[in-house]
Motif scaffolding. Structure first.
Motif, PDB file in Angstrom:
ATOM      1  N   VAL A 153      10.031   4.220   6.631  1.00  0.00           N
ATOM      2  CA  VAL A 153       9.040   4.804   5.719  1.00  0.00           C
ATOM      3  C   VAL A 153       9.738   5.326   4.464  1.00  0.00           C
ATOM      4  O   VAL A 153       9.278   5.100   3.343  1.00  0.00           O
ATOM      5  CB  VAL A 153       8.232   5.915   6.424  1.00  0.00           C
ATOM      6  N   ARG A 154      10.871   5.993   4.652  1.00  0.00           N
ATOM      7  CA  ARG A 154      11.623   6.498   3.506  1.00  0.00           C
ATOM      8  C   ARG A 154      12.064   5.348   2.612  1.00  0.00           C
ATOM      9  O   ARG A 154      11.963   5.415   1.387  1.00  0.00           O
ATOM     10  CB  ARG A 154      12.842   7.280   4.000  1.00  0.00           C
ATOM     11  N   GLY A 155      12.542   4.276   3.221  1.00  0.00           N
ATOM     12  CA  GLY A 155      12.964   3.103   2.447  1.00  0.00           C
ATOM     13  C   GLY A 155      11.819   2.451   1.705  1.00  0.00           C
ATOM     14  O   GLY A 155      11.984   1.979   0.577  1.00  0.00           O
ATOM     15  N   MET A 156      10.634   2.417   2.328  1.00  0.00           N
ATOM     16  CA  MET A 156       9.465   1.838   1.659  1.00  0.00           C
ATOM     17  C   MET A 156       9.092   2.654   0.431  1.00  0.00           C
ATOM     18  O   MET A 156       8.797   2.093  -0.631  1.00  0.00           O
ATOM     19  CB  MET A 156       8.278   1.793   2.622  1.00  0.00           C
ATOM     20  N   LEU A 157       9.116   3.962   0.553  1.00  0.00           N
ATOM     21  CA  LEU A 157       8.687   4.824  -0.551  1.00  0.00           C
ATOM     22  C   LEU A 157       9.727   4.910  -1.658  1.00  0.00           C
ATOM     23  O   LEU A 157       9.381   5.055  -2.829  1.00  0.00           O
ATOM     24  CB  LEU A 157       8.354   6.216  -0.034  1.00  0.00           C
ATOM     25  N   THR A 185      11.742  -2.444  16.873  1.00  0.00           N
ATOM     26  CA  THR A 185      12.797  -2.001  15.959  1.00  0.00           C
ATOM     27  C   THR A 185      12.234  -1.062  14.901  1.00  0.00           C
ATOM     28  O   THR A 185      12.833  -0.019  14.599  1.00  0.00           O
ATOM     29  CB  THR A 185      13.455  -3.221  15.283  1.00  0.00           C
ATOM     30  N   LEU A 186      11.088  -1.418  14.324  1.00  0.00           N
ATOM     31  CA  LEU A 186      10.476  -0.551  13.309  1.00  0.00           C
ATOM     32  C   LEU A 186      10.080   0.797  13.909  1.00  0.00           C
ATOM     33  O   LEU A 186      10.220   1.832  13.262  1.00  0.00           O
ATOM     34  CB  LEU A 186       9.254  -1.232  12.689  1.00  0.00           C
ATOM     35  N   GLY A 231       0.810  -1.218   0.000  1.00  0.00           N
ATOM     36  CA  GLY A 231       0.000   0.000   0.000  1.00  0.00           C
ATOM     37  C   GLY A 231       0.841   1.265   0.000  1.00  0.00           C
ATOM     38  O   GLY A 231       0.494   2.252  -0.648  1.00  0.00           O
ATOM     39  N   ALA A 232       1.957   1.248   0.722  1.00  0.00           N
ATOM     40  CA  ALA A 232       2.846   2.413   0.763  1.00  0.00           C
ATOM     41  C   ALA A 232       3.462   2.671  -0.600  1.00  0.00           C
ATOM     42  O   ALA A 232       3.552   3.819  -1.046  1.00  0.00           O
ATOM     43  CB  ALA A 232       3.940   2.202   1.809  1.00  0.00           C
TER      44      ALA A 232
END
Length: 184
Positions: free
Chosen positions: A117-121, A108-109, A73-74
């Protein structure tokens, strides 16, 4: 794996959920690892019965799938606020799940939330780093016998590898690179 701990702690519940068939247990193990799109008929049946149980394995699999959905979803929404909100919802669920590995993952998250979040996007993956590490390990195997770092760097230069630092003993990027300092 969680299903093995379920077999040790709740053997009757596992037999009630999956039956006595050892193939069903094996199908469940492989089904938990695979994407549901690629399940065989036997894996579909065993995962169906597993999800109707209250085993730790079922909770773990649901958490794993939910985290996959948050990530998917991200990437689809490409919105940091939505990704963070969805991830915080998953973290909240994982912290209350009574499964210690997922609690540790959630903590950890939570600690590294902005980076995650930056890595996901941005679609970051460890794959590039692992590929470079594999190439370096292969080069090191070929370069056995070099006694000094100078000789090893000379071998790397002769191999026409790009992106090597001019001096192997100095950092290629300053230590402060990418670090923002805030005034107190």
């Amino acid at each position: 794996m969680v299903i093995f701990s379920d077999q040790r702690s709740q053997p009757k519940a596992v037999r009630a959920a999956l039956g006595e068939d050892r193939k069903a247990v094996k199908a469940t193990l492989w089904g938990m690892r695979k994407n549901p799109v690629g399940w065989t008929y036997q894996q579909i049946n065993s995962m169906h019965w597993l999800q109707r149980s209250n085993l730790k394995s079922a909770r773990a699999w649901r958490l794993k799938q939910a985290l996959r959905e948050v990530y998917r979803g991200a990437v689809a929404a490409n919105c940091a606020a939505k990704a963070e909100q969805d991830l915080l919802g998953w973290i909240s669920w994982a912290r209350r799940c009574r499964l210690e590995p997922f609690k540790r993952l959630a903590n950890t998250l939570k600690e590294r939330l902005p980076g995650v979040v930056r890595g996901m996007l941005e679609g970051r993956s460890i794959a590039y780093v692992e590929a470079m590490n594999g190439m370096l390990q292969q080069t090191k195997r070929v370069a056995r016998g070099f006694r000094t770092i100078t000789n090893f760097i000379a071998y790397l230069r002769m191999a026409k590898l790009e992106h090597l630092p001019a001096n192997a003993l100095r950092a290629a990027v300053p230590r402060e690179f990418g670090v923002t300092r805030h005034a107190a």
